[in-house]
Design an enzyme around this catalytic site. Structure first.
Site, PDB file in Angstrom:
ATOM      1  N   TYR A 142      31.300  30.549  35.236  1.00 46.40           N
ATOM      2  CA  TYR A 142      30.338  30.408  36.335  1.00 46.40           C
ATOM      3  C   TYR A 142      28.995  29.864  35.839  1.00 46.40           C
ATOM      4  CZ  TYR A 142      33.544  33.201  39.225  1.00 46.40           C
ATOM      5  OH  TYR A 142      34.630  33.669  39.912  1.00 46.40           O
ATOM      6  N   LYS A 191      43.045  36.259  28.757  1.00 44.88           N
ATOM      7  CA  LYS A 191      44.162  35.315  28.841  1.00 44.88           C
ATOM      8  C   LYS A 191      44.320  34.717  27.445  1.00 44.88           C
ATOM      9  CE  LYS A 191      47.252  33.045  31.234  1.00 44.88           C
ATOM     10  NZ  LYS A 191      48.510  33.693  31.634  1.00 44.88           N
ATOM     11  N   ASP A 223      47.036  37.802  34.380  1.00 43.57           N
ATOM     12  CA  ASP A 223      48.089  37.673  35.406  1.00 43.57           C
ATOM     13  C   ASP A 223      48.871  38.977  35.506  1.00 43.57           C
ATOM     14  OD1 ASP A 223      48.723  36.966  32.806  1.00 43.57           O
ATOM     15  OD2 ASP A 223      50.199  35.455  33.342  1.00 43.57           O
ATOM     16  N   ASP A 247      35.526  39.017  38.741  1.00 40.55           N
ATOM     17  CA  ASP A 247      35.254  38.707  40.136  1.00 40.55           C
ATOM     18  C   ASP A 247      36.531  38.939  40.954  1.00 40.55           C
ATOM     19  OD1 ASP A 247      34.131  37.717  42.427  1.00 40.55           O
ATOM     20  OD2 ASP A 247      33.943  35.649  41.751  1.00 40.55           O
ATOM     21  N   ASP A 251      37.615  42.610  43.218  1.00 39.34           N
ATOM     22  CA  ASP A 251      37.900  42.528  44.658  1.00 39.34           C
ATOM     23  C   ASP A 251      39.283  43.108  44.957  1.00 39.34           C
ATOM     24  OD1 ASP A 251      35.522  41.353  45.351  1.00 39.34           O
ATOM     25  OD2 ASP A 251      36.462  39.821  46.602  1.00 39.34           O
TER      26      ASP A 251
END
Ligand code: NAD
Length: 356
Positions: A142, A191, A223, A247, A251
């Protein structure tokens, strides 16, 4: 003790929920002999309308000079047609960056009294859940280099994920310390099978684990973590991860609790300085109707007392009062169900004050 707090009421239901949080802090002050002083500053749509920009310099300065910051929520349809960099939501990234808030703590908690709101089967979830997601907030993709360039297939866009050892270490420290204060279980999500930045992430977290021998650390690919969160969320206690993975996963974790109006958050920087806010937005559909659930913002105050001011007893007093009021059957409209008693925003605040 005396604490100087900057309050950004913001837009939509922001002013309503922050008003209840202020009421609760005043009660805590009365009970435990602290003085909370509130300085109100503008950001978001409120600042656009009154100051011509979403994050005035005076707001940033006053927040920097305060002991901690409380934020309601910003944004709403009134400002939706403004260009991206002038929208109220831009104030959020701006304030996090200016205040150096690099760690986002988001608990996903299911209160026993609200276990029916959880979309996962009862035999998996039981009647409670308590996960803390620690998300890196000012690094990664980001904030990395981005742009357009001529690529193999013509014009292409790119974003860059990069993490320094320092950034991983400082978020790792918050995560390990959070785990030490809870059940001493930490899942680090990356990852590392594909990304170089994730391999560095895993290496640093592994190194740091030697300083926290009591903490049981597991590493998981993102994942798999996304899948495990719905398959068996109870296996998690503290999760630490990068900005983008956090992020998404926070959520996902918050949705497992089924009630957006209940979830608090903390964004922390150096020396425990923090900004505390509910995870929900400004809910323009219910603004000004005394319908908003103030509990997320009130529980954010408990996080502030715990993480910034180290006032564990006071923090627990707020959390216990919320549990008590829910156990007594009081509900705002978003969480009301058969056999419970519906109350408005202000009444919910009053009940929690009374329970304290
Ligand atoms: P939202 O969280 O505001 O609302 C989603 C749904 O949840 C709505 O139906 C709303 O009524 C309900 N809801 C949210 N909080 C509630 C509460 N405390 N009590 C009862 N019901 C509640 O998300 P949205 O509709 O996607 O966004 C609305 C505005 O808020 C947008 O402008 C968005 O950009 C902004 N937003 C701001 C923040 C922030 O300030 N941190 C975060 C998310 C969204």
């Amino acid at each position: 003790m005396e604490f100087n707090l900057a309050v950004i009421k913001g837009d939509g239901i922001g002013p309503e929920v922050t008003a209840e949080a202020v009421k609760v802090l005043n009660k805590i002050g009365e009970k435990y002999s602290h003085t909370f002083k509130f300085a109100y500053v503008r950001a978001g749509g409120d600042a656009i309308d009154n100051c011509g920009e979403c994050l005035p310099k005076e707001t940033v300065q006053l927040c920097k000079n305060s002991d901690s910051v409380i934020l309601g929520a910003v944004g709403g349809p009134k400002w939706d047609n403004l260009p991206g960099d002038q929208r109220p939501e831009k104030a959020l990234l701006g304030i996090r960056e200016s205040l150096g808030l690099y760690a986002n703590l988001r608990p996903a908690i299911i209160h026993k009294a609200l276990s029916d709101a959880c979309p996962i089967k009862k035999e998996i979830i039981g009647d409670s859940l308590d996960i803390m997601v620690v998300r890196e907030l000012t690094g990664g993709i980001y904030f990395g280099e981005r742009g357009y360039r001529e690529g193999k297939y013509g014009n292409e866009a790119y974003d860059t994920e990069s993490y320094s050892e320092m950034e991983i270490r400082r978020i790792g420290k918050i995560a390990f310390e959070t785990a030490m204060a809870r059940n001493k279980k930490l899942a680090s999500i990356d990852k590392a099978n594909v990304l170089e930045s994730s391999r560095l992430w895993r290496k640093i977290i592994t190194e740091m684990s030697k300083d926290y021998p009591e903490v049981e650390v597991t590493h998981m690919y993102v994942d798999n973590a996304a899948m495990q969160l719905v398959r068996n969320p109870k296996q998690f206690d503290v999760i630490v991860t990068s900005n983008m993975f956090g992020d998404i996963l926070s959520d996902e974790a918050s949705q497992i609790t089924g009630s957006i109006g209940m979830l608090p958050s903390a964004s922390l920087g150096e020396n425990s300085f923090g900004m505390y806010e509910p995870i929900h937005g400004s809910a323009p559909d219910i603004a000004g109707k005394n319908m908003a659930n103030p509990i997320a913002t009130i529980l954010s105050m408990a996080m502030m007392l715990r993480y910034t001011f180290n006032l564990e007893e006071e923090a627990s007093a707020i959390e216990n009062a919320v549990t008590k009021v829910l156990d007594m059957g009081y509900r705002t409209p978003d969480i009301v169900s058969e056999g419970t008693k519906e109350v408005g925003t202000r009444q919910m605040g009053d009940l929690i004050v009374e329970a304290i």
